[in-house]
Design a protein around this motif. Structure first.
Motif, PDB file in Angstrom:
ATOM      1  N   PRO A 145       0.815  -1.219   0.000  1.00  0.00           N
ATOM      2  CA  PRO A 145       0.000   0.000   0.000  1.00  0.00           C
ATOM      3  C   PRO A 145       0.849   1.270   0.000  1.00  0.00           C
ATOM      4  CG  PRO A 145       0.117  -0.889   2.204  1.00  0.00           C
ATOM      5  CD  PRO A 145       0.837  -1.875   1.309  1.00  0.00           C
ATOM      6  N   LYS A 146       0.247   2.321  -0.552  1.00  0.00           N
ATOM      7  CA  LYS A 146       0.895   3.633  -0.470  1.00  0.00           C
ATOM      8  C   LYS A 146       0.856   4.127   0.974  1.00  0.00           C
ATOM      9  CE  LYS A 146       0.564   8.424  -2.101  1.00  0.00           C
ATOM     10  NZ  LYS A 146      -0.130   9.364  -3.022  1.00  0.00           N
ATOM     11  N   LYS A 147      -0.223   3.765   1.678  1.00  0.00           N
ATOM     12  CA  LYS A 147      -0.383   4.193   3.060  1.00  0.00           C
ATOM     13  C   LYS A 147      -1.186   3.152   3.826  1.00  0.00           C
ATOM     14  CE  LYS A 147      -1.805   8.238   5.789  1.00  0.00           C
ATOM     15  NZ  LYS A 147      -2.420   9.594   5.729  1.00  0.00           N
ATOM     16  N   THR A 148      -0.780   2.893   5.065  1.00  0.00           N
ATOM     17  CA  THR A 148      -1.502   1.969   5.931  1.00  0.00           C
ATOM     18  C   THR A 148      -2.030   2.733   7.137  1.00  0.00           C
ATOM     19  OG1 THR A 148      -0.131   0.084   5.260  1.00  0.00           O
ATOM     20  CG2 THR A 148      -1.346  -0.131   7.327  1.00  0.00           C
ATOM     21  N   ILE A 149      -3.337   2.686   7.321  1.00  0.00           N
ATOM     22  CA  ILE A 149      -4.000   3.416   8.402  1.00  0.00           C
ATOM     23  C   ILE A 149      -4.639   2.411   9.351  1.00  0.00           C
ATOM     24  CG2 ILE A 149      -5.776   5.113   8.978  1.00  0.00           C
ATOM     25  CD1 ILE A 149      -5.530   6.093   6.020  1.00  0.00           C
ATOM     26  N   THR A 150      -4.325   2.524  10.635  1.00  0.00           N
ATOM     27  CA  THR A 150      -4.932   1.662  11.643  1.00  0.00           C
ATOM     28  C   THR A 150      -5.888   2.476  12.495  1.00  0.00           C
ATOM     29  OG1 THR A 150      -3.030   0.181  11.758  1.00  0.00           O
ATOM     30  CG2 THR A 150      -4.507   0.194  13.648  1.00  0.00           C
ATOM     31  N   PHE A 151      -7.113   1.986  12.623  1.00  0.00           N
ATOM     32  CA  PHE A 151      -8.088   2.620  13.503  1.00  0.00           C
ATOM     33  C   PHE A 151      -7.935   2.015  14.894  1.00  0.00           C
ATOM     34  CE2 PHE A 151      -9.807   3.466   9.346  1.00  0.00           C
ATOM     35  CZ  PHE A 151     -10.390   4.715   9.477  1.00  0.00           C
ATOM     36  N   SER A 152      -7.628   2.873  15.860  1.00  0.00           N
ATOM     37  CA  SER A 152      -7.370   2.415  17.219  1.00  0.00           C
ATOM     38  C   SER A 152      -7.774   3.489  18.213  1.00  0.00           C
ATOM     39  CB  SER A 152      -5.879   2.083  17.385  1.00  0.00           C
ATOM     40  OG  SER A 152      -5.541   1.889  18.735  1.00  0.00           O
ATOM     41  N   ASP A 153      -8.300   3.078  19.361  1.00  0.00           N
ATOM     42  CA  ASP A 153      -8.660   4.052  20.385  1.00  0.00           C
ATOM     43  C   ASP A 153      -7.427   4.701  20.992  1.00  0.00           C
ATOM     44  OD1 ASP A 153      -8.002   1.568  21.566  1.00  0.00           O
ATOM     45  OD2 ASP A 153      -9.042   2.106  23.405  1.00  0.00           O
ATOM     46  N   LYS A 154      -6.251   4.138  20.711  1.00  0.00           N
ATOM     47  CA  LYS A 154      -4.999   4.713  21.197  1.00  0.00           C
ATOM     48  C   LYS A 154      -4.319   5.590  20.141  1.00  0.00           C
ATOM     49  CE  LYS A 154      -4.104   0.948  24.437  1.00  0.00           C
ATOM     50  NZ  LYS A 154      -5.457   0.372  24.294  1.00  0.00           N
ATOM     51  N   GLY A 155      -4.962   5.742  18.988  1.00  0.00           N
ATOM     52  CA  GLY A 155      -4.398   6.549  17.922  1.00  0.00           C
ATOM     53  C   GLY A 155      -4.642   8.040  18.128  1.00  0.00           C
ATOM     54  N   GLN A 156      -4.146   8.837  17.208  1.00  0.00           N
ATOM     55  CA  GLN A 156      -4.328  10.288  17.265  1.00  0.00           C
ATOM     56  C   GLN A 156      -5.762  10.640  16.907  1.00  0.00           C
ATOM     57  OE1 GLN A 156      -1.904  12.403  14.486  1.00  0.00           O
ATOM     58  NE2 GLN A 156      -2.656  14.421  15.077  1.00  0.00           N
ATOM     59  N   MET A 157      -6.374  11.476  17.716  1.00  0.00           N
ATOM     60  CA  MET A 157      -7.750  11.897  17.452  1.00  0.00           C
ATOM     61  C   MET A 157      -7.797  12.665  16.134  1.00  0.00           C
ATOM     62  SD  MET A 157      -9.788  10.932  19.961  1.00  0.00           S
ATOM     63  CE  MET A 157     -11.179  12.044  19.989  1.00  0.00           C
ATOM     64  N   LYS A 158      -8.729  12.260  15.256  1.00  0.00           N
ATOM     65  CA  LYS A 158      -8.808  12.875  13.940  1.00  0.00           C
ATOM     66  C   LYS A 158     -10.225  12.769  13.406  1.00  0.00           C
ATOM     67  CE  LYS A 158      -6.032  12.952   9.694  1.00  0.00           C
ATOM     68  NZ  LYS A 158      -4.886  12.315   9.005  1.00  0.00           N
ATOM     69  N   VAL A 197      -5.180   6.204  13.926  1.00  0.00           N
ATOM     70  CA  VAL A 197      -6.148   7.266  14.169  1.00  0.00           C
ATOM     71  C   VAL A 197      -7.281   6.787  15.060  1.00  0.00           C
ATOM     72  CG1 VAL A 197      -5.638   8.402  11.982  1.00  0.00           C
ATOM     73  CG2 VAL A 197      -7.479   6.728  12.084  1.00  0.00           C
ATOM     74  N   CYS A 198      -7.792   7.716  15.842  1.00  0.00           N
ATOM     75  CA  CYS A 198      -8.968   7.490  16.684  1.00  0.00           C
ATOM     76  C   CYS A 198     -10.039   8.464  16.205  1.00  0.00           C
ATOM     77  CB  CYS A 198      -8.626   7.741  18.150  1.00  0.00           C
ATOM     78  SG  CYS A 198     -10.033   7.572  19.276  1.00  0.00           S
ATOM     79  N   ILE A 199     -11.215   7.957  15.844  1.00  0.00           N
ATOM     80  CA  ILE A 199     -12.238   8.805  15.216  1.00  0.00           C
ATOM     81  C   ILE A 199     -13.391   9.155  16.149  1.00  0.00           C
ATOM     82  CG2 ILE A 199     -11.697   8.045  12.882  1.00  0.00           C
ATOM     83  CD1 ILE A 199     -14.101   6.121  13.092  1.00  0.00           C
ATOM     84  N   ASP A 200     -13.301   8.718  17.414  1.00  0.00           N
ATOM     85  CA  ASP A 200     -14.375   9.050  18.353  1.00  0.00           C
ATOM     86  C   ASP A 200     -13.855   8.909  19.776  1.00  0.00           C
ATOM     87  OD1 ASP A 200     -17.615   9.331  18.092  1.00  0.00           O
ATOM     88  OD2 ASP A 200     -17.064   8.385  19.989  1.00  0.00           O
ATOM     89  N   PRO A 201     -14.293   9.787  20.696  1.00  0.00           N
ATOM     90  CA  PRO A 201     -13.819   9.684  22.078  1.00  0.00           C
ATOM     91  C   PRO A 201     -14.331   8.439  22.792  1.00  0.00           C
ATOM     92  CG  PRO A 201     -15.526  11.363  21.880  1.00  0.00           C
ATOM     93  CD  PRO A 201     -15.157  10.963  20.491  1.00  0.00           C
ATOM     94  N   ASP A 202     -15.436   7.873  22.306  1.00  0.00           N
ATOM     95  CA  ASP A 202     -15.960   6.633  22.870  1.00  0.00           C
ATOM     96  C   ASP A 202     -15.429   5.438  22.081  1.00  0.00           C
ATOM     97  OD1 ASP A 202     -17.468   7.918  24.831  1.00  0.00           O
ATOM     98  OD2 ASP A 202     -19.236   8.077  23.543  1.00  0.00           O
ATOM     99  N   LEU A 203     -15.373   4.299  22.741  1.00  0.00           N
ATOM    100  CA  LEU A 203     -14.912   3.080  22.089  1.00  0.00           C
ATOM    101  C   LEU A 203     -15.990   2.580  21.133  1.00  0.00           C
ATOM    102  CD1 LEU A 203     -12.500   1.116  22.109  1.00  0.00           C
ATOM    103  CD2 LEU A 203     -13.756  -0.246  23.786  1.00  0.00           C
ATOM    104  N   LEU A 204     -15.647   2.458  19.860  1.00  0.00           N
ATOM    105  CA  LEU A 204     -16.600   2.000  18.846  1.00  0.00           C
ATOM    106  C   LEU A 204     -16.362   0.530  18.533  1.00  0.00           C
ATOM    107  CD1 LEU A 204     -16.412   4.999  16.326  1.00  0.00           C
ATOM    108  CD2 LEU A 204     -18.034   4.667  18.198  1.00  0.00           C
TER     109      LEU A 204
END
Length: 230
Positions: A145-158, A197-204
């Protein structure tokens, strides 16, 4: 192209250490299979899983099932712009054909998985699911991949709308979503990911993240407008 990986998914056959438990043996008899050939399910096998290492998070094929149903039914997949994989805690990788129409009922999905783990492909004749041994890092490297993105509650809020900004359809993007109910990734995602990245303050839940990530990608690349304009 978006490559979606449901990573460290809790999908596995019954491990040897609990295969002789009476609950496991009873369910195996009902299915006409050996105990180690049935899919571990915490909802059915919880009594046997009490002494299993990480037993509080294992045996959750329902999470992968829901993620796959949502992904395969997405407009992005109908456009031929989505590839889906399931990586398990035992470093097994399930490659899912984009044309796959999975059973909606979990018990039928488990039956398909049992066949897959037994033979390496399912269904017979025209396999839509293929099983191989590979680490998460090995799978990502293979996808290049050109870029690998991981969704995690420990990631940067975005904000979700910004996750795929600046990308185009020709870019080969990889997205990782954890396929487990609680805890953290088992695999070393830090060495694999370009961004966490983390996309919500609550755990999804994983299915929620999958559906939102796919829709955000569709919006960012104008796929929604393109389909509506036809």
């Amino acid at each position: 192209m978006l490559n979606l990986i449901v990573a460290d998914a809790e999908v596995e056959t019954v491990p040897e250490e609990i295969a002789n438990h009476r609950v496991i043996r009873w369910y195996a008899r009902q299915k006409g299979r050996r105990p180690v050939e049935i899919i571990l399910n915490s909802g059915l096998h919880h009594a046997a899983m009490r002494k299993l290492a990480d037993g509080d998070r294992r045996g959750r094929p329902d999470i992968a099932h829901m993620c796959l149903l949502l992904a395969l039914d997405a407009p992005l997949n109908r456009e031929g712009l989505l590839r889906v994989y399931v990586h398990t805690r035992q470093n097994m990788v399930i490659t899912v054909d984009p044309s796959t129409r999975l059973p909606r009922m979990l018990n039928r999905f488990e039956g398909l998985l049992e066949q897959l783990f037994l033979t390496g492909e399912a269904p017979p004749g025209k396999p839509l699911l293929r099983l191989e041994r590979a680490t998460l890092g090995g799978l990502v490297s293979r996808l290049r991949p050109k870029k690998t993105i991981t969704f995690s509650d420990k990631g940067q809020m975005k904000p979700l709308a910004e996750v795929f900004s600046g990308l185009c359809i020709k870019d080969n993007i990889c997205v990782l979503v954890g396929g487990f109910p609680s805890g953290d990734f088992i695999s070393d995602i830090g060495s694999i990911s370009d961004e966490q990245v983390c996309i919500d303050p609550d755990l999804l839940t994983a299915p929620t993240v999958v559906s939102r990530a796919i829709y955000a990608y569709e919006e960012a690349l104008g796929i929604v407008r393109s389909r509506l304009g036809r």
